[in-house]
Design an enzyme around this catalytic site. Sequence first.
Site, PDB file in Angstrom:
ATOM      1  N   CYS A 230       0.872  -1.082   0.131  1.00 46.39           N
ATOM      2  CA  CYS A 230       0.005  -0.099  -0.042  1.00 46.39           C
ATOM      3  C   CYS A 230       0.738   1.124   0.028  1.00 46.39           C
ATOM      4  O   CYS A 230       0.897   2.031   0.937  1.00 46.39           O
ATOM      5  CB  CYS A 230      -0.878   0.049   1.133  1.00 46.39           C
ATOM      6  N   ALA A 231       1.645   1.381  -0.944  1.00 42.12           N
ATOM      7  CA  ALA A 231       2.948   2.354  -1.029  1.00 42.12           C
ATOM      8  C   ALA A 231       2.473   3.515  -1.153  1.00 42.12           C
ATOM      9  O   ALA A 231       3.292   4.320  -0.421  1.00 42.12           O
ATOM     10  CB  ALA A 231       3.930   1.977  -2.260  1.00 42.12           C
ATOM     11  N   GLY A 234       5.079   6.529  -1.319  1.00 38.15           N
ATOM     12  CA  GLY A 234       6.291   5.830  -1.055  1.00 38.15           C
ATOM     13  C   GLY A 234       7.468   6.168  -0.164  1.00 38.15           C
ATOM     14  O   GLY A 234       8.377   5.714  -0.476  1.00 38.15           O
ATOM     15  N   GLY A 235       7.052   6.750   0.703  1.00 37.77           N
ATOM     16  CA  GLY A 235       7.894   7.075   1.741  1.00 37.77           C
ATOM     17  C   GLY A 235       8.785   6.072   2.633  1.00 37.77           C
ATOM     18  O   GLY A 235       9.908   6.096   2.669  1.00 37.77           O
ATOM     19  N   LYS A 236       7.800   5.048   2.657  1.00 39.44           N
ATOM     20  CA  LYS A 236       8.234   3.788   3.572  1.00 39.44           C
ATOM     21  C   LYS A 236       8.965   2.924   2.526  1.00 39.44           C
ATOM     22  O   LYS A 236      10.061   2.283   2.881  1.00 39.44           O
ATOM     23  CB  LYS A 236       7.264   3.132   4.245  1.00 39.44           C
ATOM     24  N   ASP A 254       0.356  -0.186  -5.328  1.00 39.22           N
ATOM     25  CA  ASP A 254      -0.986   0.839  -4.907  1.00 39.22           C
ATOM     26  C   ASP A 254      -1.975   1.045  -5.998  1.00 39.22           C
ATOM     27  O   ASP A 254      -1.787   0.567  -7.158  1.00 39.22           O
ATOM     28  CB  ASP A 254      -0.440   2.462  -4.741  1.00 39.22           C
ATOM     29  N   ASP A 299       0.904  -1.129   5.044  1.00 43.63           N
ATOM     30  CA  ASP A 299       0.493   0.298   5.798  1.00 43.63           C
ATOM     31  C   ASP A 299      -1.079   0.589   5.215  1.00 43.63           C
ATOM     32  O   ASP A 299      -1.010   1.382   4.146  1.00 43.63           O
ATOM     33  CB  ASP A 299       1.561   1.434   5.211  1.00 43.63           C
ATOM     34  N   CYS A 352      -1.911   4.608  10.762  1.00 41.96           N
ATOM     35  CA  CYS A 352      -1.441   5.840  11.376  1.00 41.96           C
ATOM     36  C   CYS A 352      -2.927   6.188  12.253  1.00 41.96           C
ATOM     37  O   CYS A 352      -3.032   7.349  12.450  1.00 41.96           O
ATOM     38  CB  CYS A 352      -1.240   6.922  10.228  1.00 41.96           C
TER      39      CYS A 352
END
Length: 401
Positions: A230-231, A234-236, A254, A299, A352
């Site tokens: 679930c990019a 794409g920070g992770k 995604d 995520d 989050c």
Amino acid sequence: MDRLYPAHFEAIAEALGNIFTADAYADREIARVLKADKRRGSKDRAFIAEQTYEVVRNYRLLRHLAGGGKPKKREDFWRLIGIQLHLQGRELPAWREFGIIDAADIQAKLAAAQQDRALRESIPDWLDAVGEAQLGAQWTPTLAALNEQAPVVLRANRLKTTPAELSVALARENVVTTPIAADALLVTERQNLFTTKAFQQGLFEVQDFSSQQAAPSLEVSPGQTVIDACAGAGGKSLHLAALLENRGQLISLDIHGWKLEELKKRARRNGVSNLETRAITSSKVIKRLAGRADRVLLDVPCSGLGVLRRNPDAKWKLSQDFIDRVVIEQAEILSSYSRMVKPGGKLVYATCSILPRENDEQVAAFLGSPAGEGWTLEHQHTFLPQVEGYDGFFLARLVKG
């Protein structure tokens, strides 16, 4: 910013009007207003952004102090801004747009409002009830912490630099930071980070401390096949690439192709070379990857209640129906996407959110279902803003037997 200018308040009122009457997203609306006049300096831009966010954050309380009516006109939003500045201890100019602000009346109403948590913390009653039901005694301190201004945290890109080297490079550009853990640096003086040479060279990404815990918790090793399912933008994924040292295969998925295009741009700036993006256009994309991954990061979409400090307008856009729907979506993703993990592999489920319904209860439901057969829970943790000091976040690491 010492001197107050009418044009700045006009910009704030315009942004607030669109946020609360046209349902615009605060971050996008603030960006639009700031771009509209490029003559403004960095302090002016910061003042406009911060005061807009402060009114959005305290919207219900400010309305109450202003008399309770829903603001509709330009003058209504000017009044909210004026009351907000008064609460900050600023002396207001004698401008007619502020109207008559009775300091004694405001202070009396403010004192009474302290007895009502939902009003004091400026949150809808239904959401306050949800938080109390889910978190019990933890809800009051959590909500208070979520109403504070969010800290700015950077992640040093290990493909190009170290945290110590990054701190020195930023100091040369007058950005003051302090190390807090691993690759994380806390920015102690706010300014536009995206115009720095360090950012343009791909030396860092802006990423909250709590969010930075997701990729390391996956326990990746260079050479592995890793899927960020679930990019988003794409920070992770970028963090995972650094942990993989650009070795192995990193697949970012995604449902939104445009987000993956943005990820490709960020990956080039970060010096990432082992990344492949795939848009989830049908369930076949997931099925083709069944049993392929050593590690999978989920995520998942969530209520976002852990990042209210960063997105305070979410308080006014969320609904009980949305939370109910996203909980169902989370369960479906966990059940389906977990099939991509090979035997002996690991999966990290992250949100989050701070609600157990979206977090540990979701993980427990999966482990008790047919899809969770053979899986074991290795680690889980809920990050709370009043405890760790950063965004609310949840992660759980599962191992496939």
